[in-house]
Motif scaffolding. Sequence first.
Motif, PDB file in Angstrom:
ATOM      1  N   ARG A   1       0.854  -1.184   0.000  1.00 17.07           N
ATOM      2  CA  ARG A   1       0.000   0.000   0.000  1.00 17.07           C
ATOM      3  C   ARG A   1       0.896   1.243   0.000  1.00 17.07           C
ATOM      4  O   ARG A   1       1.814   1.354   0.811  1.00 17.07           O
ATOM      5  N   ASP A   2       0.651   2.125  -0.924  1.00 16.48           N
ATOM      6  CA  ASP A   2       1.409   3.365  -0.976  1.00 16.48           C
ATOM      7  C   ASP A   2       1.067   4.235   0.238  1.00 16.48           C
ATOM      8  O   ASP A   2      -0.062   4.236   0.720  1.00 16.48           O
ATOM      9  N   TYR A   3       2.053   4.945   0.723  1.00 17.64           N
ATOM     10  CA  TYR A   3       1.791   5.906   1.787  1.00 17.64           C
ATOM     11  C   TYR A   3       2.711   7.106   1.601  1.00 17.64           C
ATOM     12  O   TYR A   3       3.760   7.018   0.969  1.00 17.64           O
ATOM     13  N   GLU A   4       2.287   8.198   2.151  1.00 16.84           N
ATOM     14  CA  GLU A   4       3.038   9.438   2.044  1.00 16.84           C
ATOM     15  C   GLU A   4       3.624   9.788   3.404  1.00 16.84           C
ATOM     16  O   GLU A   4       2.931   9.789   4.415  1.00 16.84           O
ATOM     17  N   GLN A   5       4.911  10.015   3.423  1.00 16.98           N
ATOM     18  CA  GLN A   5       5.596  10.343   4.664  1.00 16.98           C
ATOM     19  C   GLN A   5       6.111  11.781   4.592  1.00 16.98           C
ATOM     20  O   GLN A   5       6.793  12.155   3.640  1.00 16.98           O
ATOM     21  N   LYS A   6       5.751  12.574   5.603  1.00 22.38           N
ATOM     22  CA  LYS A   6       6.167  13.967   5.627  1.00 22.38           C
ATOM     23  C   LYS A   6       7.090  14.188   6.824  1.00 22.38           C
ATOM     24  O   LYS A   6       6.739  13.886   7.956  1.00 22.38           O
ATOM     25  N   ILE A   7       8.277  14.682   6.549  1.00 20.94           N
ATOM     26  CA  ILE A   7       9.265  14.933   7.592  1.00 20.94           C
ATOM     27  C   ILE A   7       9.620  16.407   7.581  1.00 20.94           C
ATOM     28  O   ILE A   7       9.912  16.975   6.526  1.00 20.94           O
ATOM     29  N   VAL A   8       9.572  17.022   8.741  1.00 22.77           N
ATOM     30  CA  VAL A   8       9.930  18.426   8.872  1.00 22.77           C
ATOM     31  C   VAL A   8      11.208  18.522   9.703  1.00 22.77           C
ATOM     32  O   VAL A   8      11.268  17.988  10.814  1.00 22.77           O
ATOM     33  N   GLN A   9      12.220  19.162   9.162  1.00 26.28           N
ATOM     34  CA  GLN A   9      13.477  19.347   9.878  1.00 26.28           C
ATOM     35  C   GLN A   9      13.589  20.807  10.303  1.00 26.28           C
ATOM     36  O   GLN A   9      13.534  21.713   9.470  1.00 26.28           O
ATOM     37  N   VAL A  10      13.718  21.030  11.610  1.00 25.58           N
ATOM     38  CA  VAL A  10      13.817  22.374  12.155  1.00 25.58           C
ATOM     39  C   VAL A  10      15.258  22.636  12.564  1.00 25.58           C
ATOM     40  O   VAL A  10      15.892  21.808  13.226  1.00 25.58           O
ATOM     41  N   ASN A  11      15.781  23.775  12.165  1.00 27.32           N
ATOM     42  CA  ASN A  11      17.152  24.139  12.492  1.00 27.32           C
ATOM     43  C   ASN A  11      17.315  24.288  14.005  1.00 27.32           C
ATOM     44  O   ASN A  11      16.623  25.078  14.641  1.00 27.32           O
ATOM     45  N   ARG A  12      18.236  23.517  14.576  1.00 28.33           N
ATOM     46  CA  ARG A  12      18.434  23.522  16.030  1.00 28.33           C
ATOM     47  C   ARG A  12      18.869  24.899  16.531  1.00 28.33           C
ATOM     48  O   ARG A  12      18.401  25.373  17.571  1.00 28.33           O
ATOM     49  N   ALA A  13      19.766  25.557  15.795  1.00 31.79           N
ATOM     50  CA  ALA A  13      20.254  26.868  16.229  1.00 31.79           C
ATOM     51  C   ALA A  13      19.114  27.884  16.273  1.00 31.79           C
ATOM     52  O   ALA A  13      19.008  28.683  17.209  1.00 31.79           O
ATOM     53  N   ALA A  14      18.256  27.844  15.246  1.00 31.90           N
ATOM     54  CA  ALA A  14      17.121  28.770  15.222  1.00 31.90           C
ATOM     55  C   ALA A  14      16.164  28.480  16.369  1.00 31.90           C
ATOM     56  O   ALA A  14      15.628  29.404  16.999  1.00 31.90           O
ATOM     57  N   LEU A  15      15.961  27.191  16.655  1.00 26.99           N
ATOM     58  CA  LEU A  15      15.063  26.801  17.741  1.00 26.99           C
ATOM     59  C   LEU A  15      15.608  27.292  19.086  1.00 26.99           C
ATOM     60  O   LEU A  15      14.864  27.828  19.914  1.00 26.99           O
ATOM     61  N   GLU A  16      16.907  27.123  19.318  1.00 24.82           N
ATOM     62  CA  GLU A  16      17.501  27.555  20.578  1.00 24.82           C
ATOM     63  C   GLU A  16      17.498  29.082  20.692  1.00 24.82           C
ATOM     64  O   GLU A  16      17.346  29.627  21.788  1.00 24.82           O
ATOM     65  N   GLU A  17      17.676  29.773  19.566  1.00 25.91           N
ATOM     66  CA  GLU A  17      17.660  31.230  19.590  1.00 25.91           C
ATOM     67  C   GLU A  17      16.284  31.748  20.002  1.00 25.91           C
ATOM     68  O   GLU A  17      16.167  32.640  20.857  1.00 25.91           O
ATOM     69  N   VAL A  18      15.240  31.185  19.407  1.00 16.78           N
ATOM     70  CA  VAL A  18      13.879  31.614  19.741  1.00 16.78           C
ATOM     71  C   VAL A  18      13.538  31.238  21.186  1.00 16.78           C
ATOM     72  O   VAL A  18      12.936  32.028  21.918  1.00 16.78           O
ATOM     73  N   ALA A  19      13.925  30.029  21.594  1.00 12.69           N
ATOM     74  CA  ALA A  19      13.677  29.611  22.974  1.00 12.69           C
ATOM     75  C   ALA A  19      14.425  30.508  23.955  1.00 12.69           C
ATOM     76  O   ALA A  19      13.924  30.804  25.045  1.00 12.69           O
ATOM     77  N   GLY A  20      15.615  30.945  23.564  1.00 12.87           N
ATOM     78  CA  GLY A  20      16.393  31.840  24.416  1.00 12.87           C
ATOM     79  C   GLY A  20      15.689  33.164  24.635  1.00 12.87           C
ATOM     80  O   GLY A  20      15.774  33.755  25.718  1.00 12.87           O
ATOM     81  N   GLU A  21      14.988  33.629  23.621  1.00 10.91           N
ATOM     82  CA  GLU A  21      14.222  34.874  23.754  1.00 10.91           C
ATOM     83  C   GLU A  21      13.086  34.716  24.762  1.00 10.91           C
ATOM     84  O   GLU A  21      12.592  35.709  25.311  1.00 10.91           O
ATOM     85  N   ARG A  22      12.701  33.465  25.000  1.00  8.81           N
ATOM     86  CA  ARG A  22      11.627  33.192  25.966  1.00  8.81           C
ATOM     87  C   ARG A  22      12.161  32.818  27.336  1.00  8.81           C
ATOM     88  O   ARG A  22      11.403  32.426  28.220  1.00  8.81           O
ATOM     89  N   GLY A  23      13.482  32.905  27.497  1.00  2.31           N
ATOM     90  CA  GLY A  23      14.060  32.678  28.813  1.00  2.31           C
ATOM     91  C   GLY A  23      14.741  31.339  29.021  1.00  2.31           C
ATOM     92  O   GLY A  23      15.223  31.062  30.116  1.00  2.31           O
ATOM     93  N   THR A  24      14.822  30.501  27.989  1.00 11.78           N
ATOM     94  CA  THR A  24      15.503  29.212  28.132  1.00 11.78           C
ATOM     95  C   THR A  24      17.007  29.417  28.052  1.00 11.78           C
ATOM     96  O   THR A  24      17.508  30.035  27.109  1.00 11.78           O
ATOM     97  N   ALA A  25      17.732  28.910  29.035  1.00  8.69           N
ATOM     98  CA  ALA A  25      19.183  29.083  29.070  1.00  8.69           C
ATOM     99  C   ALA A  25      19.848  28.322  27.921  1.00  8.69           C
ATOM    100  O   ALA A  25      19.351  27.273  27.497  1.00  8.69           O
ATOM    101  N   PRO A  26      20.968  28.835  27.401  1.00  4.30           N
ATOM    102  CA  PRO A  26      21.687  28.148  26.313  1.00  4.30           C
ATOM    103  C   PRO A  26      22.052  26.713  26.696  1.00  4.30           C
ATOM    104  O   PRO A  26      22.531  26.465  27.804  1.00  4.30           O
ATOM    105  N   GLY A  27      21.812  25.797  25.795  1.00  2.00           N
ATOM    106  CA  GLY A  27      22.137  24.394  26.033  1.00  2.00           C
ATOM    107  C   GLY A  27      21.149  23.648  26.898  1.00  2.00           C
ATOM    108  O   GLY A  27      21.351  22.467  27.187  1.00  2.00           O
ATOM    109  N   GLN A  28      20.068  24.315  27.316  1.00  2.00           N
ATOM    110  CA  GLN A  28      19.103  23.681  28.207  1.00  2.00           C
ATOM    111  C   GLN A  28      17.766  23.398  27.527  1.00  2.00           C
ATOM    112  O   GLN A  28      16.786  23.096  28.191  1.00  2.00           O
TER     113      GLN A  28
END
Length: 217
Positions: A14-41
């Motif tokens: 049976r055919d199926y469609e697989q969707k994978i989203v890759q999020v840049n880790r550096a961008a994720l940590e930068e945005v999280a840092g703006e919300r108060g998450t410490a670097p590397g945490q």
Amino acid sequence: MDDPPQQGAAFSYRDYEQKIVQVNRAALEEVAGERGTAPGQLVLDHTVRPDERALRVWRSSVQLISHTVLDRKASPLLQAEMGRLGALALLELYPVVSASLPDELLLPRNAHVRRAVEYVHEHAHLPITSTDLARVASLSLRALQIAFQRAFELSPNAYIRQVRLDRVRDALLQGDPATTSIAEVAKQWGFAHAGRFSATYQQRHGEYPRDTLRRRA
């Protein structure tokens, strides 16, 4: 001896469609840092079931990002903004876990108790006990209790409860005040008695759950 007769083989698939989203880790940590998450945490709590609002934001963001990435005329600035948009949508989908550990636990002599602590942070959504932690740490129950008292001035069970209170706070800070039920979030993390939970939460975080949720507004 005669060779066995050749038989055909049939396959079904049976055919199926697989969707994978890759999020840049550096961008994720930068945005999280703006919300108060410490670097590397940065640790996302994947055990939380995203609400419908967060899922809608995620789907619409992914659709927009996909169209932009496929557009070869999109500027580098716009491409970068799409990475930031993906990070924001992912942080809406799953709350950030508060999981900073004392520096002392990084010392080799504390490797046993560190294993127990890491187990708590990874399995806080499950019914774990001091006996479970003693097994994970390869310590006797008494030795585990002494180690936690020395490192945190808490019993293992009190530490588990403290981590779960932190998870409740993470969820409330990420929740929508119009739709988030404090009682439901508390129950998800094992706090069934509303009055007792509210008092315990206030002791831990210096404010009541409703005040934390209002911060989101």
